[in-house]
Design an enzyme around this catalytic site. Structure first.
Site, PDB file in Angstrom:
ATOM      1  N   LYS A  40       0.680  -1.596  -0.216  1.00 34.27           N
ATOM      2  CA  LYS A  40      -0.731  -0.379   0.417  1.00 34.27           C
ATOM      3  C   LYS A  40       0.534   0.846  -0.063  1.00 34.27           C
ATOM      4  O   LYS A  40       2.181   1.089   0.033  1.00 34.27           O
ATOM      5  CB  LYS A  40      -0.980   0.422   1.178  1.00 34.27           C
ATOM      6  CG  LYS A  40      -0.141  -0.269   2.465  1.00 34.27           C
ATOM      7  CD  LYS A  40      -1.201  -0.171   3.821  1.00 34.27           C
ATOM      8  CE  LYS A  40       0.011  -0.286   4.990  1.00 34.27           C
ATOM      9  NZ  LYS A  40      -1.167  -1.255   6.026  1.00 34.27           N
ATOM     10  N   TYR A 260      15.024  29.623   8.572  1.00 34.08           N
ATOM     11  CA  TYR A 260      13.815  30.942   9.142  1.00 34.08           C
ATOM     12  C   TYR A 260      13.137  30.858  11.367  1.00 34.08           C
ATOM     13  O   TYR A 260      13.991  29.577  11.496  1.00 34.08           O
ATOM     14  CB  TYR A 260      12.857  29.797   8.491  1.00 34.08           C
ATOM     15  CG  TYR A 260      12.712  30.209   7.858  1.00 34.08           C
ATOM     16  CD1 TYR A 260      12.158  31.699   6.915  1.00 34.08           C
ATOM     17  CD2 TYR A 260      12.629  29.050   6.341  1.00 34.08           C
ATOM     18  CE1 TYR A 260      12.115  31.721   5.640  1.00 34.08           C
ATOM     19  CE2 TYR A 260      12.165  29.342   4.736  1.00 34.08           C
ATOM     20  CZ  TYR A 260      12.252  31.039   4.790  1.00 34.08           C
ATOM     21  OH  TYR A 260      12.070  30.690   3.173  1.00 34.08           O
TER      22      TYR A 260
HETATM   23  C1  LIG Z   1      -0.566  -1.496   6.710  1.00 33.47           C
HETATM   24  C2  LIG Z   1      -0.797  -3.014   7.571  1.00 33.47           C
HETATM   25  C3  LIG Z   1       0.009  -3.842   7.664  1.00 33.47           C
HETATM   26  C4  LIG Z   1       1.559  -4.261   7.539  1.00 33.47           C
HETATM   27  O1  LIG Z   1       1.891  -3.139   8.363  1.00 33.47           O
HETATM   28  P1  LIG Z   1       3.482  -3.171   9.102  1.00 33.47           P
HETATM   29  O2  LIG Z   1       3.479  -2.600  10.589  1.00 33.47           O
HETATM   30  O3  LIG Z   1       3.866  -2.526   8.100  1.00 33.47           O
HETATM   31  O4  LIG Z   1       4.075  -4.858   8.457  1.00 33.47           O
HETATM   32  C5  LIG Z   1      -0.560  -5.346   8.320  1.00 33.47           C
HETATM   33  N1  LIG Z   1      -2.273  -6.025   7.942  1.00 33.47           N
HETATM   34  C6  LIG Z   1      -2.826  -4.354   8.050  1.00 33.47           C
HETATM   35  C7  LIG Z   1      -4.136  -4.473   8.463  1.00 33.47           C
HETATM   36  C8  LIG Z   1      -2.575  -3.220   7.753  1.00 33.47           C
HETATM   37  O5  LIG Z   1      -2.622  -1.896   7.120  1.00 33.47           O
END
Ligand SMILES: *Cc1c(COP(=O)(O)O)cnc(C)c1O
Length: 369
Positions: A40, A260
């Protein structure tokens, strides 16, 4: 579009062999389970397409994304793989899921009903993942919904459930009692539902041991180098390297401030190097006066505020032959990991990775590239 490297010289190098090595290590750590790849957010910022290609070549057959658009972006790369969409199908999008053979994660009974209707249109129940909430209080069937399903199991008859899944809230803290509680709740839920394969562990969950592996593990961050066991030695390989050239050097003789807000004061002779990386590139502003980088063997601190397009670093201690315009500063590397940069920013490696900017020239290396 013109290659942004021509404009800035800043390079993000992504080692796909390291991603593959991490996938193999995670698979081997959960030998009884299938190992999916969570890709993702554009493969956690690294580029979904090259990451998916490399993982598929390494034998990964199941991919998780968050949104329909992310699934469509990789469908053509892995036409035969299982692609599951964690956020589920938005009402009305079920037809598109079916047309592209995507698995929605069913997060509510409404979603179950909508996917049942889509199956009726298709002539047979369609595959999906059923998500139950065991402690995140975010997505997934609630306790009330589970009671309704347990009382009337036919509610699930119209969907072809491939996995039952839940998600751990504190897997990176093995001693936290919520891990065992969630596992116990997951076991209780499984006992109330039709028998089907199960999935619970994210990256850190894999390291909680075989009790947490079930039939499918779902690592994301650890594929990309984030340490799944904070505090312990990192079992996975570092994947990203960010290097930026010194744009300009400023020698300061009299008392001045840097950047800044005039948050950093200089009294004696000081040399400041400016590099073309800023918060617009995902170098978080909270790294102001807190982050550091490397120039050769020298550790150089970020001084002053991180601005939109620039970061200033104190290179007073670096010999002139090394601190010169065009010299490459190591912003993220094995010496200064995404976890370390995240911690310095008051954040975590996940946010550093997913924020990696679009203005960097991206270079994929490794035999898998
Ligand atoms: C993002 C996600 C993962 C992966 O998690 P990591 O900590 O990046 O390994 C697995 N399951 C779900 C439901 C997620 O949202």
């Amino acid at each position: 579009m013109r290659d942004p490297a021509h404009a800035t010289g800043t390079t993000l190098t992504i080692d796909l062999d390291a991603v593959v090595a991490n996938y193999r290590l995670l698979s081997a750590t959960a030998p009884g389970a299938e190992c999916a790849g969570v890709v993702k957010a554009n493969g956690y910022g690294l580029g979904a397409a090259p990451v998916v290609r490399a993982l598929a070549a390494a034998g990964c057959r199941t991919f998780f994304v968050a949104h329909l658009g992310e699934a469509l972006a990789i469908r053509g790369i892995v036409p035969d793989a299982t692609i599951a969409v964690l956020n589920g199908a938005a009402p009305g999008a079920e037809g598109e899921f079916a047309a592209h053979g995507l698995l929605p994660v069913l997060n509510s009974l409404e979603a179950v009903a909508a996917w049942t209707a889509e199956g009726e249109r298709a002539g047979a129940p369609l595959p999906a993942i059923l998500h139950v909430d065991t402690g995140m209080s975010r997505l997934g069937l609630s306790d009330d919904e589970l009671d309704r399903v347990a009382a009337d199991p036919s509610l699930l008859d119209g969907v072809a459930l491939k996995w039952l899944m839940s998600h751990l809230a504190v897997a990176e803290a093995p001693e936290h009692p919520l891990n065992a509680e969630q596992r116990a709740r997951f076991g209780a839920v499984r006992a109330r539902l039709p028998v089907m394969p199960a999935s619970l562990a994210n990256s850190s969950g894999i390291f909680l041991g075989p009790d947490y592996h079930y039939d499918l593990v779902r690592p994301g961050a650890s594929l990309y180098g984030v340490n799944p066991r904070p505090g312990a030695a990192n079992a996975v390989q570092h994947v990203v390297r960010l290097e930026a050239p010194i744009l300009q050097l400023r020698s300061i003789g009299s008392p001045r401030t840097v950047g800044y807000g005039a948050t950093h004061g200089v009294t004696g002779a000081t040399k400041i190097a400016t590099i073309p990386v800023g918060y617009a590139d995902g170098y978080l502003r909270s790294l102001s006066n807190r982050g550091h980088a490397f120039l050769g063997r020298h550790k150089i601190p970020v001084v002053g505020r991180v601005s939109m397009d620039l970061v200033t670093l104190d290179v007073t201690a670096v010999p002139e032959a090394e601190a010169r315009p065009g010299a490459m500063v190591e912003v993220i590397s094995e010496r200064n990991t995404v976890d370390a940069v995240g911690a310095a920013a008051g954040s975590m490696g996940y946010e550093i990775l997913t924020g990696l900017g679009a203005r960097y020239a991206r270079r994929y290396v490794g035999a898998s590239a």
